[in-house]
Design an enzyme around this catalytic site. Structure first.
Site, PDB file in Angstrom:
ATOM      1  N   ARG A 184       0.849  -1.210   0.000  1.00 21.37           N
ATOM      2  CA  ARG A 184       0.000   0.000   0.000  1.00 21.37           C
ATOM      3  C   ARG A 184       0.879   1.253   0.000  1.00 21.37           C
ATOM      4  O   ARG A 184       0.572   2.242  -0.651  1.00 21.37           O
ATOM      5  CB  ARG A 184      -0.922  -0.037   1.227  1.00 21.37           C
ATOM      6  CG  ARG A 184      -1.956   1.057   1.222  1.00 21.37           C
ATOM      7  CD  ARG A 184      -3.038   0.810   2.240  1.00 21.37           C
ATOM      8  NE  ARG A 184      -2.522   0.872   3.600  1.00 21.37           N
ATOM      9  CZ  ARG A 184      -3.232   0.545   4.678  1.00 21.37           C
ATOM     10  NH1 ARG A 184      -4.490   0.134   4.546  1.00 21.37           N
ATOM     11  NH2 ARG A 184      -2.719   0.634   5.873  1.00 21.37           N
ATOM     12  N   LYS A 286      -2.415   6.574   1.939  1.00 18.86           N
ATOM     13  CA  LYS A 286      -2.275   7.187   3.264  1.00 18.86           C
ATOM     14  C   LYS A 286      -1.434   8.467   3.180  1.00 18.86           C
ATOM     15  O   LYS A 286      -0.397   8.591   3.835  1.00 18.86           O
ATOM     16  CB  LYS A 286      -1.691   6.183   4.258  1.00 18.86           C
ATOM     17  CG  LYS A 286      -2.784   5.270   4.820  1.00 18.86           C
ATOM     18  CD  LYS A 286      -2.249   4.263   5.787  1.00 18.86           C
ATOM     19  CE  LYS A 286      -2.232   4.775   7.201  1.00 18.86           C
ATOM     20  NZ  LYS A 286      -3.526   4.743   7.862  1.00 18.86           N
ATOM     21  N   GLU A 322     -16.028   6.543   4.995  1.00 18.57           N
ATOM     22  CA  GLU A 322     -15.183   6.001   6.074  1.00 18.57           C
ATOM     23  C   GLU A 322     -15.494   6.661   7.397  1.00 18.57           C
ATOM     24  O   GLU A 322     -16.165   7.679   7.458  1.00 18.57           O
ATOM     25  CB  GLU A 322     -13.720   6.273   5.758  1.00 18.57           C
ATOM     26  CG  GLU A 322     -13.218   5.475   4.602  1.00 18.57           C
ATOM     27  CD  GLU A 322     -11.718   5.478   4.563  1.00 18.57           C
ATOM     28  OE1 GLU A 322     -11.097   4.991   5.513  1.00 18.57           O
ATOM     29  OE2 GLU A 322     -11.182   5.992   3.567  1.00 18.57           O
TER      30      GLU A 322
HETATM   31  N1  PLP Z   1      -9.201   4.265   6.695  1.00 14.74           N
HETATM   32  C1  PLP Z   1      -8.294   5.211   6.993  1.00 14.74           C
HETATM   33  C2  PLP Z   1      -8.529   6.584   6.498  1.00 14.74           C
HETATM   34  C3  PLP Z   1      -7.195   4.883   7.767  1.00 14.74           C
HETATM   35  O1  PLP Z   1      -6.305   5.809   8.088  1.00 14.74           O
HETATM   36  C4  PLP Z   1      -7.034   3.565   8.216  1.00 14.74           C
HETATM   37  C5  PLP Z   1      -5.882   3.204   9.027  1.00 14.74           C
HETATM   38  O2  PLP Z   1      -4.897   2.739   8.572  1.00 14.74           O
HETATM   39  C6  PLP Z   1      -7.973   2.610   7.841  1.00 14.74           C
HETATM   40  C7  PLP Z   1      -9.057   2.996   7.081  1.00 14.74           C
HETATM   41  C8  PLP Z   1      -7.820   1.181   8.229  1.00 14.74           C
HETATM   42  O3  PLP Z   1      -6.790   0.581   7.487  1.00 14.74           O
HETATM   43  P1  PLP Z   1      -5.994  -0.674   8.069  1.00 14.74           P
HETATM   44  O4  PLP Z   1      -7.010  -1.691   8.401  1.00 14.74           O
HETATM   45  O5  PLP Z   1      -5.105  -1.087   6.970  1.00 14.74           O
HETATM   46  O6  PLP Z   1      -5.267  -0.185   9.252  1.00 14.74           O
HETATM   47  C1  COI Z   2      -4.051   2.926  11.752  1.00 17.99           C
HETATM   48  O1  COI Z   2      -5.091   2.326  11.992  1.00 17.99           O
HETATM   49  O2  COI Z   2      -2.945   2.410  11.775  1.00 17.99           O
HETATM   50  C2  COI Z   2      -4.081   4.325  11.395  1.00 17.99           C
HETATM   51  O3  COI Z   2      -3.339   4.687  10.544  1.00 17.99           O
HETATM   52  C3  COI Z   2      -4.875   5.215  12.181  1.00 17.99           C
HETATM   53  C4  COI Z   2      -4.085   6.422  12.562  1.00 17.99           C
HETATM   54  C5  COI Z   2      -4.435   7.579  11.700  1.00 17.99           C
HETATM   55  C6  COI Z   2      -4.153   6.733  13.993  1.00 17.99           C
END
Ligand code: PLP
Ligand code: COI
Length: 440
Positions: A184, A286, A322
């Site tokens: 990612r 991100k 989201e």
């Molecule tokens: N959506 C956003 C905007 C996020 O910052 C995150 C955190 O990483 C997620 C969703 C969840 O992603 P993940 O499950 O890969 O941590």
């Molecule tokens: C995560 O779930 O790892 C995120 O990136 C959330 C973070 C913005 C606190």
């Protein structure tokens, strides 16, 4: 008897004098200033105390003074310098005898929250845009030198990742699907014109930082070591272009739950005023700027008693995207729904894991456009993320309307998915999808 471990070696003086001499040769310094007030030596910091060693033992070590401009020392927190230091200390009883015990307060693991705590070591590598990422040493977790005209400071050219390392029930230090974070980050790098970090390199950096900070991994059940990889355009640039120098950092911090109360259901506020992402923007990576734009909406929600904001699509202002920094799910008549990834939603790794687990349990999972009206009729709702894990949602408020799910209690399907996901993550159950990586 406790085995001697060296945690830190600080080298001051001689090799830097070589560096300083070059400056002297170029007429930039007066020789006298090199020595004035500067101690020349090596300090070993170990699990048993501190002592001063001999600089001669390290004459051949190559230092990188540019990493800490203006500092006449270099600190090593892993690698061959530490191994050599351990050998020297073991073989030189006189040195060991001089060790002054370090007063170490045992870590208080109770009540950990999601906030930053200083760590021992971080990964730091810097390249010219497009160059290959070099083998780099870990450095202490401390300030990094950056110019005011750095691309990331002026134009937000940067991205981050979020991962966790933790002790599993089987007694291993594990990571969860780290290759997916690395991939990612590569997609994000392409979108932001940063130099992608190879998957193996990314994972190696993560592992090294985790192992160097092993003592900061909370005991099982008390939290985890949150891992924050950062890829930044740190070179100087005045026009809006990719910075000429890119930096990859990985730092860590022990954390507890992201939402206060762990599996306690949270209240969310739907925003019709703010949006997180637009088609063609950077919502699906991100990018650090995505999060800057979310600070004010989150603050407003929190000051009104909500845990987070829930975002709708920016075009029709109807469809759920989201929840702050987590993906959204709801359950209606035992069918699970989550917004389809259409370029404006972050493809969460927890989201994908929950979908996979739910399908394997026999649930239907639909990835589609979910209107706020539909979600407000749901039986259960929850959000997912590395930090959020599976966080049940008790209620959603939009303007005058309120939806309360499962009487405000954690729903049965949310509970099941939370349990199954964490059982795999913590090695309390089999890992049928091959997601868990043991690193220590
Ligand atoms: N959506 C956003 C905007 C996020 O910052 C995150 C955190 O990483 C997620 C969703 C969840 O992603 P993940 O499950 O890969 O941590
Ligand atoms: C995560 O779930 O790892 C995120 O990136 C959330 C973070 C913005 C606190």
């Amino acid at each position: 008897m406790t085995e001697l471990r060296v945690r830190k070696v600080e080298i001051r003086g001689v090799p830097l004098i070589g560096y300083m001499r070059r400056l002297v040769d170029r007429g930039k310094l007066f020789p006298a200033r090199i020595w004035e007030g500067k101690k020349v030596g090596v300090t070993y910091e170990t699990n048993m105390g501190k002592t001063i060693g001999r600089i001669d033992d390290f004459r051949d070590i190559e230092l990188t003074p540019s990493l800490h401009p203006g500092a006449f020392k270099q600190t090593f927190v892993d690698g061959p310098v530490l191994e050599r230091a351990e050998r020297i200390l073991r073989e030189t009883p006189a040195l060991r005898g001089r060790m002054v015990p370090i007063e170490e307060k045992p870590m208080d693991w109770e009540g950990l929250d999601f906030s930053i705590r200083p760590s021992h070591a971080m990964f730091y590598a810097k390249i010219k845009k497009g160059e290959q990422w070099p083998r780099a040493d870990l450095v202490p977790y401390e300030e990094i030198g950056i110019m005011p005209s750095a691309g990331v400071l002026n134009y937000g050219q940067g991205l981050f990742e979020g991962m966790k390392a933790y002790w599993s029930a089987a007694g291993n230090i594990v990571l969860f699907r780290p290759e997916d974070n690395a991939k990612r980050a590569q997609e994000g790098a392409k979108r932001l014109s940063l130099t992608p970090v190879p998957v193996e390199y990314f994972i190696d950096a993560v592992k090294r930082v985790v192992m160097a900070n092993k003592h900061l991994i909370p005991p099982m059940g008390k939290g985890s070591l949150y891992i924050r990889p950062l890829l930044l355009g740190t070179g100087q640039i005045l026009g809006v272009q990719s910075a000429p120098e890119h930096t990859f950092i990985v730092y860590v911090s022990p954390v507890g739950p992201y939402f206060k109360g762990g599996l306690t259901p949270i209240k969310l506020l739907v925003s019709r005023k703010y949006h997180r992402a637009v088609p063609g923007g950077t919502g699906n990576v991100k990018a650090i700027g995505n999060y800057a734009a979310g600070i004010k909406p989150s603050e407003e929600a929190r000051s009104n008693g909500y845990a987070e904001v829930m975002y709708l699509d920016a075009i029709e202002n109807i469809y759920i995207e989201e929840v702050g920094a987590a993906n959204f799910f709801c359950v209606k008549d035992r069918i699970i729904y989550t917004p389809k990834l259409r370029g404006t939603i972050l493809p969460g790794i927890t989201r994908d894991s929950v979908i996979t687990i739910a399908r394997a349990l026999g649930y239907k999972v639909f990835e589609k456009r979910i209107s706020i009206d539909f979600a407000m009729q749901a039986d259960e709702a929850f959000c997912t993320g590395t930090a959020a894990v599976v966080s049940p949602i008790s209620s959603i408020v939009m303007e005058e309307r309120i939806a309360i799910f499962n009487k405000g209690k954690v729903g049965p399907i949310s509970t099941r998915l939370y349990q199954d996901l964490t059982a795999i993550q913590e090695q309390r159950a089999d890992d049928p999808f091959g997601w868990v990586r043991e690193i220590g």
